[in-house]
Design a protein around this motif. Structure first.
Motif, PDB file in Angstrom:
ATOM      1  N   UNK A  91       0.858  -1.180   0.000  1.00  0.00           N
ATOM      2  CA  UNK A  91       0.000   0.000   0.000  1.00  0.00           C
ATOM      3  C   UNK A  91       0.894   1.230   0.000  1.00  0.00           C
ATOM      4  N   UNK A  92       0.610   2.132  -0.909  1.00  0.00           N
ATOM      5  CA  UNK A  92       1.305   3.419  -0.958  1.00  0.00           C
ATOM      6  C   UNK A  92       0.492   4.397  -0.124  1.00  0.00           C
ATOM      7  N   UNK A  93       1.137   4.978   0.886  1.00  0.00           N
ATOM      8  CA  UNK A  93       0.477   5.933   1.771  1.00  0.00           C
ATOM      9  C   UNK A  93       1.083   7.304   1.494  1.00  0.00           C
ATOM     10  N   UNK A  94       0.250   8.230   1.070  1.00  0.00           N
ATOM     11  CA  UNK A  94       0.708   9.570   0.706  1.00  0.00           C
ATOM     12  C   UNK A  94      -0.014  10.595   1.566  1.00  0.00           C
ATOM     13  N   UNK A 104      -1.776  -2.068  -4.102  1.00  0.00           N
ATOM     14  CA  UNK A 104      -1.302  -2.757  -5.299  1.00  0.00           C
ATOM     15  C   UNK A 104      -1.106  -4.212  -4.911  1.00  0.00           C
ATOM     16  N   UNK A 105      -1.709  -5.127  -5.671  1.00  0.00           N
ATOM     17  CA  UNK A 105      -1.541  -6.547  -5.375  1.00  0.00           C
ATOM     18  C   UNK A 105      -1.037  -7.290  -6.605  1.00  0.00           C
ATOM     19  N   UNK A 106      -0.401  -8.421  -6.325  1.00  0.00           N
ATOM     20  CA  UNK A 106       0.066  -9.301  -7.394  1.00  0.00           C
ATOM     21  C   UNK A 106      -0.360 -10.718  -7.036  1.00  0.00           C
ATOM     22  N   UNK A 107      -1.114 -11.310  -7.937  1.00  0.00           N
ATOM     23  CA  UNK A 107      -1.578 -12.682  -7.798  1.00  0.00           C
ATOM     24  C   UNK A 107      -1.182 -13.431  -9.072  1.00  0.00           C
ATOM     25  N   UNK A 115       1.943  -2.171 -10.201  1.00  0.00           N
ATOM     26  CA  UNK A 115       2.492  -2.921  -9.063  1.00  0.00           C
ATOM     27  C   UNK A 115       4.004  -3.068  -9.192  1.00  0.00           C
ATOM     28  N   UNK A 116       4.471  -3.473 -10.370  1.00  0.00           N
ATOM     29  CA  UNK A 116       5.901  -3.718 -10.573  1.00  0.00           C
ATOM     30  C   UNK A 116       6.723  -2.455 -10.350  1.00  0.00           C
ATOM     31  N   UNK A 117       6.197  -1.319 -10.715  1.00  0.00           N
ATOM     32  CA  UNK A 117       6.897  -0.042 -10.535  1.00  0.00           C
ATOM     33  C   UNK A 117       7.182   0.203  -9.054  1.00  0.00           C
ATOM     34  N   UNK A 121      10.703  -0.230  -6.639  1.00  0.00           N
ATOM     35  CA  UNK A 121      11.171   0.905  -5.843  1.00  0.00           C
ATOM     36  C   UNK A 121      11.502   0.433  -4.420  1.00  0.00           C
ATOM     37  N   UNK A 122      10.629  -0.379  -3.844  1.00  0.00           N
ATOM     38  CA  UNK A 122      10.840  -0.881  -2.489  1.00  0.00           C
ATOM     39  C   UNK A 122      12.056  -1.806  -2.435  1.00  0.00           C
ATOM     40  N   UNK A 123      12.182  -2.661  -3.431  1.00  0.00           N
ATOM     41  CA  UNK A 123      13.314  -3.603  -3.452  1.00  0.00           C
ATOM     42  C   UNK A 123      14.662  -2.902  -3.603  1.00  0.00           C
ATOM     43  N   UNK A 124      14.678  -1.713  -4.202  1.00  0.00           N
ATOM     44  CA  UNK A 124      15.925  -0.967  -4.372  1.00  0.00           C
ATOM     45  C   UNK A 124      16.381  -0.296  -3.083  1.00  0.00           C
ATOM     46  N   UNK A 125      15.452  -0.095  -2.152  1.00  0.00           N
ATOM     47  CA  UNK A 125      15.782   0.559  -0.877  1.00  0.00           C
ATOM     48  C   UNK A 125      16.734  -0.260  -0.054  1.00  0.00           C
TER      49      UNK A 125
END
Length: 125
Positions: A91-94, A104-107, A115-117, A121-125
């Motif tokens: 979940x993006x919280x702004x 954003x979900x992936x099934x 979702x992939x975008x 971004x999170x995985x690069x952190x």
């Protein structure tokens, strides 16, 4: 004049058939997507509950991301699943003038647009 009337009837029937086909397609698509929309809502509800307990909203104009795994670790949500289709998400919280949540979900059978975008971004952190 008779030929013009025949052409008008043919075009009218053609438009009716196209409209009917598009309506049936849209209703079927909505029926298939609806359960996944409920999973997105479930993720947002858990995120709201998480933030109510943690009081750590992002600064104005900033965004943070809460993953399904974080919510599960904090016992805010159990499983994200539709029948035999297990999902993951975030979940993006702004914080603008109000707090905005976007799930954003992936099934296996469904993925929220972009979702992939965000997961990249999170995985690069």
């Amino acid at each position: 004049m008779k030929q013009l009337k025949t052409i008008s009837i043919v075009w009218g029937l053609l438009i009716l058939v196209v409209f009917t086909c598009l309506t049936i397609f849209a209703l079927k698509w909505k029926k298939d997507i609806y359960p996944y929309t409920l999973l997105e809502d479930k993720l947002v509800t858990a995120t709201k509950k998480f933030y109510e307990q943690k009081y750590s909203y992002p600064a104005k104009g900033q965004s943070t991301y809460i993953t399904y795994d974080e919510l599960k670790e904090n016992e805010m949500i159990d499983e994200l699943k539709k029948d035999d289709d297990t999902c993951t998400g975030l979940v993006k919280v702004t914080m603008n003038n109000v707090v905005e949540y976007k799930a954003y979900i992936k099934c296996d059978k469904y993925t929220t647009k972009e979702y992939d975008k965000y997961i990249d971004y999170i995985n690069k952190k």
